[in-house]
Design a protein around this motif. Structure first.
Motif, PDB file in Angstrom:
ATOM      1  N   ALA A 106       0.835  -1.207   0.000  1.00  0.00           N
ATOM      2  CA  ALA A 106       0.000   0.000   0.000  1.00  0.00           C
ATOM      3  C   ALA A 106       0.870   1.258   0.000  1.00  0.00           C
ATOM      4  O   ALA A 106       0.538   2.258  -0.656  1.00  0.00           O
ATOM      5  CB  ALA A 106      -0.939  -0.011   1.200  1.00  0.00           C
ATOM      6  N   GLU A 107       1.984   1.201   0.732  1.00  0.00           N
ATOM      7  CA  GLU A 107       2.905   2.346   0.741  1.00  0.00           C
ATOM      8  C   GLU A 107       3.510   2.578  -0.635  1.00  0.00           C
ATOM      9  O   GLU A 107       3.975   3.684  -0.942  1.00  0.00           O
ATOM     10  CB  GLU A 107       4.013   2.095   1.767  1.00  0.00           C
ATOM     11  N   ASN A 108       3.498   1.519  -1.469  1.00  0.00           N
ATOM     12  CA  ASN A 108       3.997   1.632  -2.840  1.00  0.00           C
ATOM     13  C   ASN A 108       2.853   1.747  -3.850  1.00  0.00           C
ATOM     14  O   ASN A 108       3.013   1.426  -5.028  1.00  0.00           O
ATOM     15  CB  ASN A 108       4.873   0.421  -3.173  1.00  0.00           C
ATOM     16  N   LYS A 109       1.693   2.177  -3.358  1.00  0.00           N
ATOM     17  CA  LYS A 109       0.521   2.455  -4.196  1.00  0.00           C
ATOM     18  C   LYS A 109      -0.051   1.203  -4.860  1.00  0.00           C
ATOM     19  O   LYS A 109      -0.651   1.267  -5.922  1.00  0.00           O
ATOM     20  CB  LYS A 109       0.852   3.514  -5.262  1.00  0.00           C
ATOM     21  N   PHE A 111      -2.616  -1.852  -3.780  1.00  0.00           N
ATOM     22  CA  PHE A 111      -3.554  -2.206  -2.718  1.00  0.00           C
ATOM     23  C   PHE A 111      -4.202  -3.554  -3.020  1.00  0.00           C
ATOM     24  O   PHE A 111      -4.794  -3.746  -4.085  1.00  0.00           O
ATOM     25  CB  PHE A 111      -4.636  -1.129  -2.585  1.00  0.00           C
ATOM     26  N   ASP A 191      -7.260   1.184 -12.440  1.00  0.00           N
ATOM     27  CA  ASP A 191      -6.442   2.150 -11.695  1.00  0.00           C
ATOM     28  C   ASP A 191      -7.268   3.370 -11.320  1.00  0.00           C
ATOM     29  O   ASP A 191      -8.236   3.730 -11.998  1.00  0.00           O
ATOM     30  CB  ASP A 191      -5.259   2.633 -12.549  1.00  0.00           C
ATOM     31  N   HIS A 193      -6.083   7.300 -10.133  1.00  0.00           N
ATOM     32  CA  HIS A 193      -5.043   8.269  -9.770  1.00  0.00           C
ATOM     33  C   HIS A 193      -3.679   7.595  -9.557  1.00  0.00           C
ATOM     34  O   HIS A 193      -3.015   7.813  -8.546  1.00  0.00           O
ATOM     35  CB  HIS A 193      -5.442   9.047  -8.513  1.00  0.00           C
ATOM     36  N   ASP A 194      -3.298   6.726 -10.484  1.00  0.00           N
ATOM     37  CA  ASP A 194      -2.005   6.050 -10.443  1.00  0.00           C
ATOM     38  C   ASP A 194      -1.890   5.058  -9.283  1.00  0.00           C
ATOM     39  O   ASP A 194      -0.800   4.638  -8.915  1.00  0.00           O
ATOM     40  CB  ASP A 194      -0.856   7.075 -10.369  1.00  0.00           C
ATOM     41  N   LEU A 195      -3.016   4.688  -8.702  1.00  0.00           N
ATOM     42  CA  LEU A 195      -3.036   3.669  -7.650  1.00  0.00           C
ATOM     43  C   LEU A 195      -3.445   2.338  -8.272  1.00  0.00           C
ATOM     44  O   LEU A 195      -4.355   2.278  -9.105  1.00  0.00           O
ATOM     45  CB  LEU A 195      -4.010   4.052  -6.532  1.00  0.00           C
ATOM     46  N   LYS A 196      -2.761   1.268  -7.875  1.00  0.00           N
ATOM     47  CA  LYS A 196      -3.039  -0.062  -8.402  1.00  0.00           C
ATOM     48  C   LYS A 196      -3.871  -0.846  -7.394  1.00  0.00           C
ATOM     49  O   LYS A 196      -3.583  -0.812  -6.183  1.00  0.00           O
ATOM     50  CB  LYS A 196      -1.733  -0.820  -8.684  1.00  0.00           C
ATOM     51  N   GLY A 307       3.528  -2.129 -10.753  1.00  0.00           N
ATOM     52  CA  GLY A 307       4.303  -1.252  -9.879  1.00  0.00           C
ATOM     53  C   GLY A 307       5.720  -1.063 -10.380  1.00  0.00           C
ATOM     54  O   GLY A 307       6.110  -1.507 -11.464  1.00  0.00           O
TER      55      GLY A 307
END
Length: 686
Positions: A106-109, A111, A191, A193-196, A307
């Motif tokens: 999660a810290e690396n986007k 989830f 995705d 906002h660039d979150l996976k 990622g």
């Protein structure tokens, strides 16, 4: 002479300490994050096999009344209890690591969402995917007290489902859902906002349970995962014939229905549901292992490649072998000198090119090869088939009893035979585990032989993951021995008196003990005496006792053992001169190497055999000498690099604490990085 009973660690317990080293890699913050997930998967897959084979064997021993503790040397019931205690602790650590890794993802986007964490839009995406791809494959089975309990298949994930009515005394219903293994385990969500975002197949089904059980009038549906691991050993007809293949095929079907060895279950499962399964399957308490809500973690080997690249190990570019060019005739080069391929640092393609050249060379008449484990789309097989099509006699020994690869090997056997390859099934009662290949070429009216001998399988896939050594040679003594060995295997004959090779089951133990005795003699004569031995496993008791004798005589012994080690080092009166390390890293350390001091005339051997009773006495194995002084020095220097490792090497000791090996040197040494750089520098220096 010490008359006390030699100290030995039980092999099953030792193996669990090895698997704990795999778990250490998942905990190591310096390991890229997605690689840590893969080490969790390896740990889980290893444990599955351990229960299917080793625990299954122990359970059989418990039931055999004639086998007393004195006959076995240990109490199988006690060992089973120890196994459970260790495994439960390891599973708790596993679960904590998984939760920790999820947070770091999660810290690396990235989830990993569960069924309770979906918003409306993602929920709609999941529902559509479920209806389109998953629902047609789901077949729920209602549990009925008046009908037999459904057969739970080996290593398949099931949901035990409870249907209930909140605020009602209505009787609950129970059901089973098999999670189809044919479906992708991971669903990548859109995705934002660039979150996976990723959701597991398990949670997709949990999210859609209401769509499965809508016909029942219940307003609460709960699902708890479980997985049964069954006895995987085979009961085979020993005749090596068409009947053997037929028996093996039938046994593979039975394997799915072996006796349950382990029930891994979601620890949040209510006791009433757990009791339901335990009673239906007639399980003992030793078989019950509480876990988390996700099983079959081996699927996480295929975790989605998303990622940053920093989350994964860099792919290494295989290095060339000096002077061994695939653009020239390899056979002509090998005739002049020996070549060593160090996998995976150097390319497995050399082996493929060796066979391809043999397949089209008009002077090549015959190819002999042994095959143990093959890649899914094997270029080795393609090269052999091409050789047969070109009129070469191809004699291929396929080991049908390679554990868990039997089905694939039966398939390849059929393919080879269809193309005119002579397929040999080996010798009754002995697995053929050696990795050898020999090409016969007519030169000036005489047969000339070219060989490849290896510590690892002829498998392109594992050659990128396993550290092994593969020797090309035309040495007349070695090839003469190989000719004899292939001839004996074809004639179903076990023989000895090989001049250069070390062959199991007839000679390996005898020759190893002779080497050790020579070092003992040198030590007693106050000469420099030492051994450096590398292997996957050390479990043979007679060999361990022999090593203890050598230690007591003053022989300096250094062991590099990746897996189980029943020898206990640094024990007064037994092993004070023995040091053992285990290296676990990106690649699997798979090579077997023997180095003997021999009073200054150092000898080096590479082998297919570990120091286990089965390899020494019940398998066809081959050890082969390294005669080329340049290659011998190269192997010695690579072994010295491993002994210097203070990053990924662990000490094997009496505490079984897997303490990281410290060499007293502040500079970090890491075998697999340093070996690659060592080989790279050798090329650049010339």
């Amino acid at each position: 002479m010490n008359k006390e009973k030699p100290p030995l660690l039980n092999r099953e317990i030792s193996w669990l300490y090895f698997n704990a080293r795999v778990l250490q890699e998942a905990a190591d913050q310096s390991v890229p994050l997605i690689e840590r997930i893969k080490f969790l998967a390896i740990f889980s897959s290893n444990l599955d096999e351990f229960y299917r084979v080793r625990v299954a064997t122990l359970n059989r021993l418990v039931t055999v009344v004639s086998k007393t503790k004195d006959e076995l040397g240990f109490n199988p019931k006690k060992i089973l209890n120890q196994i459970k205690n260790i495994v439960v602790k390891q599973e708790k650590k596993f679960n904590l690591l998984y939760e920790q890794i999820i947070k770091e993802l999660a810290e690396n986007k990235i989830f990993i969402l569960n069924d309770q964490q979906l918003n409306v839009s993602r929920g709609m995406f999941v529902k559509k995917h479920f209806r389109d791809k998953i629902l047609p494959a789901i077949v729920p089975i209602i549990i009925d007290d008046h009908k037999p309990f459904p057969e739970l298949r080996d290593r398949v994930i099931y949901f035990l489902v409870k249907l209930s009515q909140i605020d009602s005394k209505k009787k609950c219903k129970y059901a089973l859902i098999e999670i189809p293994a044919t479906l992708e385990r991971f669903l990548i969500l859109p995705d934002t906002h660039d979150l996976k975002f990723i959701i597991l197949l398990d949670d997709v089904i949990r999210y859609c349970l209401d769509e499965i059980f809508f016909v029942f009038d219940y307003n609460r549906v709960e699902a708890y995962s479980l997985q049964v691991t069954r006895d995987a050993e085979l009961d085979l007809d020993t005749n090596v014939s068409d009947r053997f293949i037929e028996a093996l095929s039938k046994s593979l079907q039975k394997r799915k229905k072996g006796k349950p060895m382990r029930l891994l279950y979601d620890s949040s499962m209510p006791i009433e549901l757990l009791n339901l399964v335990v009673n239906k399957l007639n399980l003992h308490s030793e078989s019950l292992i509480p876990g988390n809500k996700y099983h079959n973690f081996k699927d996480f080997i295929a975790f989605p490649s998303i990622g940053s690249d920093l989350l994964r190990y860099k792919t290494i570019v295989p290095l060339p072998v000096k002077e061994l060019s695939v653009n020239k005739g390899m056979l002509e080069l090998i005739k002049k000198k020996d070549y060593l391929v160090n996998l995976p640092y150097q390319s497995f393609d050399y082996i493929i090119h060796f066979l391809r050249e043999a397949a089209i060379d008009p002077h090549v008449t015959t190819i002999h090869i042994t095959l143990y484990r093959l890649a899914e789309n094997s270029r080795i097989i393609n090269a052999l088939i091409n050789a047969a099509r070109n009129g070469k006699k191809v004699v291929c020994l396929v080991e049908l009893k390679a554990r868990f690869d039997e089905q694939a090997n039966i398939y390849w056997t059929g393919k080879l035979e269809e193309e005119g390859v002579n397929v040999n099934y080996g010798i009754t009662g002995y697995k053929v585990h050696t990795k050898i290949c020999m090409v016969t070429r007519t030169e000036k009216g005489k047969n000339t032989y070219y060989a490849n001998l290896a510590t690892g399988n002829y498998n392109e896939k594992t050659a990128k993951l396993y550290c092994d050594h593969s020797l090309f040679t035309a040495h007349p003594g070695i090839t003469k021995d190989l000719s004899k060995l292939f001839r004996n295997i074809e004639n179903k004959k076990i023989s000895k008196d090989y001049e250069h090779l070390i062959v199991s089951p007839t000679e390996t133990r005898e020759k190893l003990f002779a080497f050790i005795d020579r070092e003992i003699k040198n030590a007693k004569a106050k000469k420099n005496a030492y051994m450096i031995l590398k292997m996957n496993s050390l479990a043979d008791e007679k060999t361990i006792k022999k090593l203890y004798d050598a230690s007591n005589a003053g022989v300096q012994i250094k062991l590099i053992i990746r897996g189980m080690c029943c020898l206990i080092p640094s024990q007064k009166g037994f092993s004070e001169n023995i040091q053992v390390i285990s290296i676990i890293d990106k690649f699997l350390e798979h090579a077997r190497i023997w180095i003997f001091g021999n009073n200054g005339k150092e000898e080096v051997y590479l082998l297919s055999a570990d120091l286990m009773t089965r390899n020494l006495d019940h398998r066809i194995e081959v050890g082969f000498p390294i005669y080329d002084p340049v290659i011998r020095q190269e192997i010695k220097e690579m072994m010295e690099i491993q002994l210097m490792d203070n990053t990924k090497a662990r000490e094997v000791n009496s505490l079984n604490n897997n303490k990281y090996h410290k060499t007293g040197v502040k500079v970090p040494y890491r075998t697999q990085i340093d070996t690659y750089n060592y080989l790279k520098n050798k090329i650049q220096q010339n």
